[in-house]
Design a protein around this motif. Sequence first.
Motif, PDB file in Angstrom:
ATOM      1  N   ASP A 188      -6.535  10.457  23.347  1.00  0.00           N
ATOM      2  CA  ASP A 188      -7.051  10.359  21.971  1.00  0.00           C
ATOM      3  C   ASP A 188      -6.135   9.551  21.058  1.00  0.00           C
ATOM      4  OD1 ASP A 188      -9.232  11.904  22.691  1.00  0.00           O
ATOM      5  OD2 ASP A 188      -8.250  13.778  22.155  1.00  0.00           O
ATOM      6  N   LEU A 189      -5.460   8.563  21.641  1.00  0.00           N
ATOM      7  CA  LEU A 189      -4.617   7.695  20.822  1.00  0.00           C
ATOM      8  C   LEU A 189      -5.428   6.615  20.124  1.00  0.00           C
ATOM      9  CD1 LEU A 189      -1.602   7.196  23.280  1.00  0.00           C
ATOM     10  CD2 LEU A 189      -1.741   8.741  21.311  1.00  0.00           C
ATOM     11  N   PHE A 190      -6.556   6.245  20.727  1.00  0.00           N
ATOM     12  CA  PHE A 190      -7.388   5.177  20.188  1.00  0.00           C
ATOM     13  C   PHE A 190      -8.823   5.658  20.094  1.00  0.00           C
ATOM     14  CE2 PHE A 190      -3.992   3.343  22.789  1.00  0.00           C
ATOM     15  CZ  PHE A 190      -3.303   2.615  21.835  1.00  0.00           C
ATOM     16  N   ALA A 191      -9.498   5.231  19.031  1.00  0.00           N
ATOM     17  CA  ALA A 191     -10.885   5.670  18.826  1.00  0.00           C
ATOM     18  C   ALA A 191     -11.826   5.139  19.900  1.00  0.00           C
ATOM     19  CB  ALA A 191     -11.364   5.217  17.438  1.00  0.00           C
ATOM     20  N   VAL A 192     -11.520   3.967  20.464  1.00  0.00           N
ATOM     21  CA  VAL A 192     -12.434   3.356  21.424  1.00  0.00           C
ATOM     22  C   VAL A 192     -12.472   4.093  22.760  1.00  0.00           C
ATOM     23  CG1 VAL A 192     -12.263   1.052  20.416  1.00  0.00           C
ATOM     24  CG2 VAL A 192     -10.631   1.754  22.175  1.00  0.00           C
ATOM     25  N   LYS A 238       8.517  17.111  14.641  1.00  0.00           N
ATOM     26  CA  LYS A 238       7.221  16.578  14.246  1.00  0.00           C
ATOM     27  C   LYS A 238       7.182  16.218  12.766  1.00  0.00           C
ATOM     28  CE  LYS A 238       2.280  17.568  14.565  1.00  0.00           C
ATOM     29  NZ  LYS A 238       1.256  18.535  15.031  1.00  0.00           N
ATOM     30  N   ASP A 239       7.785  17.060  11.930  1.00  0.00           N
ATOM     31  CA  ASP A 239       7.758  16.809  10.483  1.00  0.00           C
ATOM     32  C   ASP A 239       8.694  15.678  10.064  1.00  0.00           C
ATOM     33  OD1 ASP A 239       5.937  18.881  10.224  1.00  0.00           O
ATOM     34  OD2 ASP A 239       7.503  20.390   9.866  1.00  0.00           O
ATOM     35  N   LYS A 240       9.637  15.312  10.919  1.00  0.00           N
ATOM     36  CA  LYS A 240      10.597  14.264  10.574  1.00  0.00           C
ATOM     37  C   LYS A 240      10.148  12.878  11.041  1.00  0.00           C
ATOM     38  CE  LYS A 240      14.383  17.590  11.037  1.00  0.00           C
ATOM     39  NZ  LYS A 240      15.664  17.919  11.714  1.00  0.00           N
ATOM     40  N   ILE A 241       9.077  12.840  11.831  1.00  0.00           N
ATOM     41  CA  ILE A 241       8.578  11.571  12.375  1.00  0.00           C
ATOM     42  C   ILE A 241       7.240  11.263  11.721  1.00  0.00           C
ATOM     43  CG2 ILE A 241       7.862  10.369  14.489  1.00  0.00           C
ATOM     44  CD1 ILE A 241       9.688  12.241  16.045  1.00  0.00           C
ATOM     45  N   PRO A 242       6.996  10.027  11.336  1.00  0.00           N
ATOM     46  CA  PRO A 242       5.698   9.670  10.733  1.00  0.00           C
ATOM     47  C   PRO A 242       4.527  10.100  11.619  1.00  0.00           C
ATOM     48  CG  PRO A 242       7.244   7.857  10.520  1.00  0.00           C
ATOM     49  CD  PRO A 242       7.912   8.875  11.375  1.00  0.00           C
ATOM     50  N   GLN A 243       3.460  10.601  10.989  1.00  0.00           N
ATOM     51  CA  GLN A 243       2.315  11.113  11.735  1.00  0.00           C
ATOM     52  C   GLN A 243       1.646  10.041  12.584  1.00  0.00           C
ATOM     53  OE1 GLN A 243       1.327  14.339  11.954  1.00  0.00           O
ATOM     54  NE2 GLN A 243       3.208  14.787  10.825  1.00  0.00           N
ATOM     55  N   VAL A 261       3.182   7.734  14.193  1.00  0.00           N
ATOM     56  CA  VAL A 261       4.069   7.375  15.302  1.00  0.00           C
ATOM     57  C   VAL A 261       4.230   8.525  16.289  1.00  0.00           C
ATOM     58  CG1 VAL A 261       6.416   6.624  15.895  1.00  0.00           C
ATOM     59  CG2 VAL A 261       5.299   5.739  13.838  1.00  0.00           C
ATOM     60  N   PHE A 262       4.184   9.771  15.792  1.00  0.00           N
ATOM     61  CA  PHE A 262       4.476  10.930  16.631  1.00  0.00           C
ATOM     62  C   PHE A 262       3.585  11.033  17.870  1.00  0.00           C
ATOM     63  CE2 PHE A 262       4.071  15.432  17.770  1.00  0.00           C
ATOM     64  CZ  PHE A 262       5.401  15.737  17.999  1.00  0.00           C
ATOM     65  N   PRO A 263       2.250  10.822  17.779  1.00  0.00           N
ATOM     66  CA  PRO A 263       1.431  10.911  19.003  1.00  0.00           C
ATOM     67  C   PRO A 263       1.842   9.926  20.080  1.00  0.00           C
ATOM     68  CG  PRO A 263       0.045  10.969  17.044  1.00  0.00           C
ATOM     69  CD  PRO A 263       1.418  10.606  16.581  1.00  0.00           C
ATOM     70  N   PHE A 264       2.280   8.733  19.676  1.00  0.00           N
ATOM     71  CA  PHE A 264       2.697   7.733  20.665  1.00  0.00           C
ATOM     72  C   PHE A 264       4.018   8.128  21.318  1.00  0.00           C
ATOM     73  CE2 PHE A 264      -0.195   5.459  17.888  1.00  0.00           C
ATOM     74  CZ  PHE A 264      -0.978   4.753  18.781  1.00  0.00           C
ATOM     75  N   LEU A 265       4.935   8.694  20.523  1.00  0.00           N
ATOM     76  CA  LEU A 265       6.192   9.177  21.096  1.00  0.00           C
ATOM     77  C   LEU A 265       5.947  10.319  22.068  1.00  0.00           C
ATOM     78  CD1 LEU A 265       8.617   9.148  18.015  1.00  0.00           C
ATOM     79  CD2 LEU A 265       8.564   7.562  19.939  1.00  0.00           C
ATOM     80  N   LEU A 266       5.022  11.214  21.700  1.00  0.00           N
ATOM     81  CA  LEU A 266       4.708  12.336  22.570  1.00  0.00           C
ATOM     82  C   LEU A 266       4.061  11.852  23.874  1.00  0.00           C
ATOM     83  CD1 LEU A 266       4.898  15.414  22.622  1.00  0.00           C
ATOM     84  CD2 LEU A 266       2.595  15.505  21.646  1.00  0.00           C
ATOM     85  N   SER A 267       3.194  10.848  23.775  1.00  0.00           N
ATOM     86  CA  SER A 267       2.570  10.296  24.976  1.00  0.00           C
ATOM     87  C   SER A 267       3.599   9.622  25.867  1.00  0.00           C
ATOM     88  CB  SER A 267       1.479   9.294  24.582  1.00  0.00           C
ATOM     89  OG  SER A 267       0.407   9.939  23.926  1.00  0.00           O
TER      90      SER A 267
END
Length: 235
Positions: free
Chosen positions: A103-107, A31-36, A38-44
Motif C-alpha cells: 500500500d505504498l502506491f495508489a496504483v 514514528k513521530d520523529k519521522i515525516p509521515q 517517509v516512514f512507510p518507505f523506511l518501514l518497507s
Amino acid sequence: LMLVFLVAVFYSVFGHRRVMALAETQMTPYKDKIPQSVFPFLLSALRVVTAASFPLLLLLAFALLNEMIDYDATWFQLIGSLLTLWAIGALAMGLMRELLTGDLFAVTVRHGEEIYRLARLALLYALVGIAMYWGAAAFIVRSDVLALLRSAISFSIIIVLFLLHLKKTALLSLLPQLPYGSYQRARQWLQKYYFPFIFFALGVALLWLIGYRNLGRTVLVKTWSSGLAYLVIML
C-alpha cells in the motif's frame, strides 16, 4: 555446513516473521520523529532487509570462510553460488512484496496482490532453474546434456514470463495517470498494441534462445530499458 543450510531454509520459511515483527516494534517509537510521508518507505525497506537477513549473513560467513581457507572443491564453491542466488532472490522477493502489496502506491491497490503472486511464481521458477543448471554445471556432466538442460530451462522461463505478461489489465494498471500529453498518447498506444508487442517480445526471446543472441539482446534490452527510462523521466 548442510545442517546450517537446512536450518537457514527452515528459518526463511517459518522464522523470519517473528524477527520482522520485532524489527517493526523497535521502529514504532521513532514514528513521530519521522515525516509521515517517509516512514512507510523506511518501514518497507526494513522489512525487505529483515526478510533477506539470514541468507545475507550466511553469504557473509561463507565469504569470510572462503577468504581464510584455500579450498576449491566444486561442492563448496557451489554452496557460495547458491547462497548468492538465495540472497538476491530474497531481496528481490521482499522488494516486490513491499512495492506491490505494501500500500505504498495508489496504483497497486487494485491488482497489486494478483501481480505479486504471479511475479513471485515466475521469480521462484527462474531461481530454481538457475540453481539446477549451476548444480549440473558444477559436476561432471556432458556438454551436450548441459546445453540441452540450459535450453530447456531458458525456454520454460521465457514461457512463464510470457504467461505473466498476458495479464494486460493488471500490469497496465501499474502505470500512473500523469498530466502530460506525450505520456498519455504513449499509454494509449501501449493499451492498443499491448498484445502484438508482447508476442513480438516472445518471438525475439525465442530467437535469442536458438542462437541469435546479439539480435535478441539488442532488441529486448534496448526496448525495455528505453521504456523504463521514459517512464522514470515522466515521473
